[in-house]
Design a protein around this motif. Structure first.
Motif, mmCIF file in Angstrom:
data_model
loop_
_atom_site.group_PDB
_atom_site.id
_atom_site.type_symbol
_atom_site.label_atom_id
_atom_site.label_comp_id
_atom_site.label_asym_id
_atom_site.label_seq_id
_atom_site.Cartn_x
_atom_site.Cartn_y
_atom_site.Cartn_z
ATOM 1 N N LEU A 1 0.813 -1.209 0.000
ATOM 2 C CA LEU A 1 0.000 0.000 0.000
ATOM 3 C C LEU A 1 0.849 1.263 0.000
ATOM 4 N N GLY A 2 2.016 1.202 0.630
ATOM 5 C CA GLY A 2 2.896 2.370 0.679
ATOM 6 C C GLY A 2 2.221 3.555 1.331
ATOM 7 N N LYS A 3 2.242 4.703 0.655
ATOM 8 C CA LYS A 3 1.684 5.922 1.250
ATOM 9 C C LYS A 3 0.176 5.807 1.475
ATOM 10 N N ASN A 4 -0.503 4.949 0.715
ATOM 11 C CA ASN A 4 -1.944 4.776 0.920
ATOM 12 C C ASN A 4 -2.266 4.096 2.249
ATOM 13 N N GLY A 5 -1.275 3.424 2.816
ATOM 14 C CA GLY A 5 -1.490 2.765 4.097
ATOM 15 C C GLY A 5 -1.112 3.613 5.292
ATOM 16 N N VAL A 6 -0.294 4.631 5.079
ATOM 17 C CA VAL A 6 0.143 5.493 6.180
ATOM 18 C C VAL A 6 -1.063 6.206 6.790
ATOM 19 N N GLY A 7 -1.129 6.187 8.115
ATOM 20 C CA GLY A 7 -2.228 6.845 8.818
ATOM 21 C C GLY A 7 -3.360 5.907 9.195
ATOM 22 N N MET A 8 -3.344 4.671 8.674
ATOM 23 C CA MET A 8 -4.352 3.705 9.110
ATOM 24 C C MET A 8 -4.185 3.455 10.597
#
Length: 400
Positions: A260-267
């Protein structure tokens, strides 16, 4: 006799050299492992598989070598039952471990009395596993959905910004998804803007994303089985501009987090049991991470850590068991308290639920790559068993 022994050894070496399967030796203690290495839940199952393989490496019980035989369930309940039967009836497994999918675990449990073998799940979270469908044969070494919901509730008390949001629930239309969705909806003060259920194997989430966009949601709860579907949803939602906070109740495997990379950050997660990032403070986790990375070239996800810890618990119980008869092993599993890489694991005798805690966690970008990872689960506050447990009378288990 010497010639026969030499011939047998030569055959074993030849089989190993050619990559042929080798039968368990007469003195081997066979452990059957059932999990999905193919299909939509393969990322989860393969993470578990690698954890079990490391835990079994060189393992012995009462001087007997432990041999694991791994069978792929493809996350299909009927296939899972067939594989469990094969492990017990053909491979002579004394115990089964794995159970990535709640649906598969429950299907195997339905045949447990006939198979007459103890079963340990190190991942299945549906409440029914140790609730309404509890059995004397089935043990769980991780929190269940109701416990995770309690952990999330505690997280929201500490993060009122999360409780104030309007949550949209995206869920898989099977046992885990329904159980998880129901437990999340029970959190005191939670506001649900809507929900969308889809079958396992969904690749195109555009219709569900349209439902989210049409709602008043500003946060998304992922009651999705961990697998390819989840990454597809997150990537598509981000591509559609849904930059809402996303909560995966117990996190996702780190292999998926890297994808996911940046799309996973903050989950965020309210019930994560462990993270490879504990290697900075936990020597046992550090040794495991180094061994796992050396063997696989990636960091272990929490399912691999749970698998390793569950196997440690199982080995301790087998060592404490006076023999390997099913009833004797069951009694040992009920009485054992094992020191594992995630801390002590002990079973509540009334429903066979492990008395374990969890952590609040957030996926963060790492300042520099570590063990090949650029994103990791940062553990925040710990949540103890006493904080997140469900009282025995409220589990739905009518007795073992």
């Amino acid at each position: 006799m010497r010639t026969i022994r030499y011939f047998a050894a030569a055959c074993a070496l030849a089989a190993a050299a050619w990559g042929l399967p080798q039968a368990a030796g007469a003195e081997d203690l066979v452990v059957g492992v059932f999990l999905p290495t193919t299909g939509p839940l393969a990322p989860l199952g393969n993470d578990m598989k690698r954890g079990f393989e490391l835990a079994a490496k060189g393992a012995t019980v009462k001087g007997q070598p432990v041999k694991i035989i791994i069978e792929d369930t493809a996350a299909n309940p009927a296939n899972g039952v067939r594989k469990a039967q094969k492990l017990v009836l053909e491979d002579k497994a004394k115990i089964l471990i794995g159970g990535a999918s709640s649906a598969v675990t429950l299907a195997v449990n339905a045949q447990a009395a006939r198979l007459n073998v103890p079963i340990i799940t190190t991942n299945a979270q549906a409440v029914a596993v140790t609730g309404e469908q509890c059995s004397r044969f089935l043990f769980r070494t991780v929190p269940n959905d109701a416990m995770s919901a309690k952990a999330i509730s505690i997280m929201m008390q500490k993060r009122p910004d999360l409780l104030a949001k309007n949550w949209f629930i995206v869920y898989h239309d099977f046992a885990y998804g329904h159980s998880n969705k129901a437990e999340f909806s029970k959190i005191p003060g939670i506001k649900i803007a809507g929900d969308a259920g889809r079958p396992v194997g969904t690749a195109d989430w555009s219709s569900a994303i349209s439902q989210i966009q049409a709602s008043k949601a500003d946060a998304i709860y992922l009651a999705l089985a961990v697998g390819d579907d989840l990454t597809a949803f997150v990537n598509q939602a981000r591509a559609f501009g849904l930059n809402f906070v996303m909560m995966a109740p117990v996190g996702i495997p780190d292999s998926m987090l890297q994808a996911l990379g940046k799309n996973g950050v903050g989950m965020v997660a309210g019930g994560l049991t462990a993270s490879w990032m504990q290697e900075a403070t936990n020597p046992k986790i550090r040794d495991f991470v180094k061994a796992y990375h050396a063997a696989n070239g990636v960091v272990p996800g929490y399912q691999a850590i749970q698998a390793y810890a569950g196997f440690q618990f199982m080995l301790a119980a087998l060592e404490a068991s006076s023999d390997f008869a099913p009833d004797t092993i069951i009694k040992a599993l009920e009485a054992t308290k094992a020191d594992t890489i995630v801390g002590p694991i002990q079973i509540r005798k009334g429903d066979h639920q492990a008395m374990v805690g969890a952590y609040m966690a957030e996926a963060v970008a790492l300042p520099q790559e570590m063990f090949g990872a650029k994103v990791g689960w940062k553990l925040l506050d710990p949540i103890t068993w006493d904080q997140m447990k469900v009282e025995l009378a409220d589990t739905g288990c009518k007795g073992l």
